[in-house]
Write a protein that holds these residues in place. Sequence first.
Motif, PDB file in Angstrom:
ATOM      1  N   ALA A 238      -4.379   7.355  21.599  1.00 29.43           N
ATOM      2  CA  ALA A 238      -4.427   8.849  21.487  1.00 29.43           C
ATOM      3  C   ALA A 238      -2.979   9.196  21.343  1.00 29.43           C
ATOM      4  N   ALA A 239      -2.633  10.387  20.961  1.00 30.38           N
ATOM      5  CA  ALA A 239      -1.325  11.156  20.347  1.00 30.38           C
ATOM      6  C   ALA A 239      -0.218  10.735  21.795  1.00 30.38           C
ATOM      7  N   ALA A 240      -0.974  11.005  23.026  1.00 31.22           N
ATOM      8  CA  ALA A 240       0.161  11.009  24.397  1.00 31.22           C
ATOM      9  C   ALA A 240      -0.430   9.800  24.925  1.00 31.22           C
ATOM     10  N   GLY A 241      -1.376   8.918  24.678  1.00 29.31           N
ATOM     11  CA  GLY A 241      -2.008   7.855  25.516  1.00 29.31           C
ATOM     12  C   GLY A 241      -1.321   6.463  25.398  1.00 29.31           C
ATOM     13  N   ASN A 242      -1.806   5.453  25.860  1.00 30.98           N
ATOM     14  CA  ASN A 242      -1.317   4.072  25.821  1.00 30.98           C
ATOM     15  C   ASN A 242      -2.344   3.278  25.161  1.00 30.98           C
ATOM     16  N   PHE A 243      -1.958   2.592  24.373  1.00 29.42           N
ATOM     17  CA  PHE A 243      -2.919   1.345  23.616  1.00 29.42           C
ATOM     18  C   PHE A 243      -3.486   0.587  25.021  1.00 29.42           C
ATOM     19  N   ASN A 244      -4.921   0.330  24.759  1.00 26.54           N
ATOM     20  CA  ASN A 244      -5.570  -0.389  25.888  1.00 26.54           C
ATOM     21  C   ASN A 244      -6.597  -1.178  25.363  1.00 26.54           C
ATOM     22  N   GLY A 245      -6.679  -1.501  24.281  1.00 28.02           N
ATOM     23  CA  GLY A 245      -7.633  -2.404  23.822  1.00 28.02           C
ATOM     24  C   GLY A 245      -8.993  -1.764  23.946  1.00 28.02           C
ATOM     25  N   GLY A 246     -10.152  -2.633  24.159  1.00 27.96           N
ATOM     26  CA  GLY A 246     -11.654  -1.991  24.136  1.00 27.96           C
ATOM     27  C   GLY A 246     -11.861  -1.574  22.985  1.00 27.96           C
ATOM     28  N   ASN A 247     -12.654  -0.388  22.875  1.00 30.09           N
ATOM     29  CA  ASN A 247     -13.236   0.216  21.688  1.00 30.09           C
ATOM     30  C   ASN A 247     -12.127   0.682  20.696  1.00 30.09           C
ATOM     31  N   SER A 248     -10.797   0.661  21.168  1.00 30.50           N
ATOM     32  CA  SER A 248      -9.728   1.262  20.510  1.00 30.50           C
ATOM     33  C   SER A 248      -8.995  -0.058  19.676  1.00 30.50           C
ATOM     34  N   ASN A 249      -9.682  -1.191  19.766  1.00 34.50           N
ATOM     35  CA  ASN A 249      -9.091  -2.348  18.818  1.00 34.50           C
ATOM     36  C   ASN A 249     -10.147  -2.679  17.929  1.00 34.50           C
ATOM     37  N   HIS A 250      -9.628  -3.414  16.796  1.00 32.86           N
ATOM     38  CA  HIS A 250     -10.296  -3.791  15.769  1.00 32.86           C
ATOM     39  C   HIS A 250      -9.767  -5.240  15.286  1.00 32.86           C
ATOM     40  N   ALA A 251     -10.377  -6.290  15.730  1.00 32.88           N
ATOM     41  CA  ALA A 251     -10.048  -7.469  15.518  1.00 32.88           C
ATOM     42  C   ALA A 251     -10.230  -7.892  13.903  1.00 32.88           C
ATOM     43  N   LEU A 252      -9.154  -8.049  12.966  1.00 31.99           N
ATOM     44  CA  LEU A 252      -9.609  -8.209  11.720  1.00 31.99           C
ATOM     45  C   LEU A 252      -9.660  -9.703  11.197  1.00 31.99           C
ATOM     46  N   PRO A 253     -10.659  -9.687  10.234  1.00 35.46           N
ATOM     47  CA  PRO A 253     -10.713 -11.218   9.580  1.00 35.46           C
ATOM     48  C   PRO A 253      -9.513 -11.522   8.957  1.00 35.46           C
ATOM     49  N   THR A 254      -9.462 -12.902   8.597  1.00 37.58           N
ATOM     50  CA  THR A 254      -8.339 -13.248   7.677  1.00 37.58           C
ATOM     51  C   THR A 254      -8.038 -12.411   6.346  1.00 37.58           C
ATOM     52  N   ILE A 255      -7.104 -11.748   6.290  1.00 41.06           N
ATOM     53  CA  ILE A 255      -6.787 -11.009   5.001  1.00 41.06           C
ATOM     54  C   ILE A 255      -6.006 -11.493   3.972  1.00 41.06           C
ATOM     55  N   THR A 256      -6.220 -11.708   2.523  1.00 41.85           N
ATOM     56  CA  THR A 256      -5.492 -12.276   1.484  1.00 41.85           C
ATOM     57  C   THR A 256      -5.278 -10.872   0.692  1.00 41.85           C
ATOM     58  N   LEU A 257      -4.128 -10.514   0.407  1.00 40.88           N
ATOM     59  CA  LEU A 257      -4.098  -9.533  -0.495  1.00 40.88           C
ATOM     60  C   LEU A 257      -3.035  -9.817  -1.649  1.00 40.88           C
ATOM     61  N   SER A 258      -3.220  -9.493  -2.857  1.00 40.78           N
ATOM     62  CA  SER A 258      -2.217  -9.671  -3.861  1.00 40.78           C
ATOM     63  C   SER A 258      -1.249  -8.416  -3.868  1.00 40.78           C
ATOM     64  N   PRO A 259      -0.399  -8.615  -4.575  1.00 45.43           N
ATOM     65  CA  PRO A 259       0.629  -7.387  -4.787  1.00 45.43           C
ATOM     66  C   PRO A 259      -0.120  -5.884  -5.411  1.00 45.43           C
ATOM     67  N   GLY A 260      -0.104  -4.998  -4.635  1.00 43.18           N
ATOM     68  CA  GLY A 260      -0.905  -3.874  -4.994  1.00 43.18           C
ATOM     69  C   GLY A 260      -2.246  -3.733  -4.466  1.00 43.18           C
ATOM     70  N   GLN A 261      -2.711  -4.637  -3.774  1.00 48.61           N
ATOM     71  CA  GLN A 261      -4.420  -4.492  -3.593  1.00 48.61           C
ATOM     72  C   GLN A 261      -4.429  -3.922  -2.247  1.00 48.61           C
ATOM     73  N   THR A 262      -5.388  -3.116  -2.189  1.00 46.18           N
ATOM     74  CA  THR A 262      -5.677  -2.365  -0.954  1.00 46.18           C
ATOM     75  C   THR A 262      -6.806  -3.018  -0.080  1.00 46.18           C
ATOM     76  N   TYR A 263      -7.167  -2.655   1.218  1.00 46.84           N
ATOM     77  CA  TYR A 263      -7.953  -3.155   2.100  1.00 46.84           C
ATOM     78  C   TYR A 263      -8.624  -2.051   2.765  1.00 46.84           C
ATOM     79  N   LEU A 264      -9.856  -1.855   2.529  1.00 43.84           N
ATOM     80  CA  LEU A 264     -10.507  -0.499   3.339  1.00 43.84           C
ATOM     81  C   LEU A 264     -11.263  -0.608   4.813  1.00 43.84           C
TER      82      LEU A 264
END
Length: 277
Positions: free
Chosen positions: A65-91
């Motif tokens: 949150a704007a005035a809060g701390n990073f604290n894991g839980g539901n506020s974390n998203h573990a990402l899979p391995t991501i390979t992006l070429s130049p200019g490529q986006t990931y949604l």
Amino acid sequence: MKKIFTILSIISVSAIANAQIVINEIYGAGGGSTSSILYKYDFVELKNIGSTTVTLTGAYLQYAAAAGNFNGGNSNHALPTITLSPGQTYLLQEGSVGTAGGNLPTPDGIGTINLSGSAGKIALTTNSTAPTSATSSNVIDFVGYGTTASAFEGTAPATAPSNTTSIARTAGDTNNNSVDFVAGTPTPQNSSSGTLAVSDVKNVKGSFVKNTFVKNNEITFGTNAKDVKVYNMFGQVVKTASVKENGTLNVSDLAKGNYIVTGTVNNEPVSQKILKD
């Protein structure tokens, strides 16, 4: 001595490569309860703004949150391995607080983070350790947005999004959120879109774009073309249209420089590089 320089070179390349993938766009009003909501889910779009292909392994998207701390839980998203070429986006599709709004393009990843639609902090990190600042050692990229954000890159946070706007990166990364992001119409793009702007011409049809050197603020087309999109050299869609043979597309609002025009001609995808003078 040669061996030492080789090791340093590898470390340097690795650090630069990590920095190439950045947070490119943020929308935090997903769902909601008013008719002005554009999308059913919050989203964060990542992008490779560098000139080489990059892979991220073990990375996390973290939110506070704007005035809060990073604290894991539901506020974390573990990402899979991501390979992006130049200019490529990931949604990345994230949380929702209601049913208002339309669906996003098919997301590349799905999380459950509920972003604030007006102010918050988002970090792309190399691991799940909670960052304590925008410059924590595991931070790949960091965006504080909205006037009440307590941490951000540079001198001030990025402007606030809204029900009808996202905040999106203007170009590269100067490590100053207030300069690097502007509010505007959301343009969520998954990994199957946004890559032609840094590619060369593909499947060119001689009659697709007639004037590849644009001097009069009008792109002229030599054939009927559907789903026409104009990409800038950062992979962002800056114009869309469908055109008729000998029809034109006004680009007077675009800066001088190179662009890629894509479209569908006779059910075949085509693209053409242009130069606007």
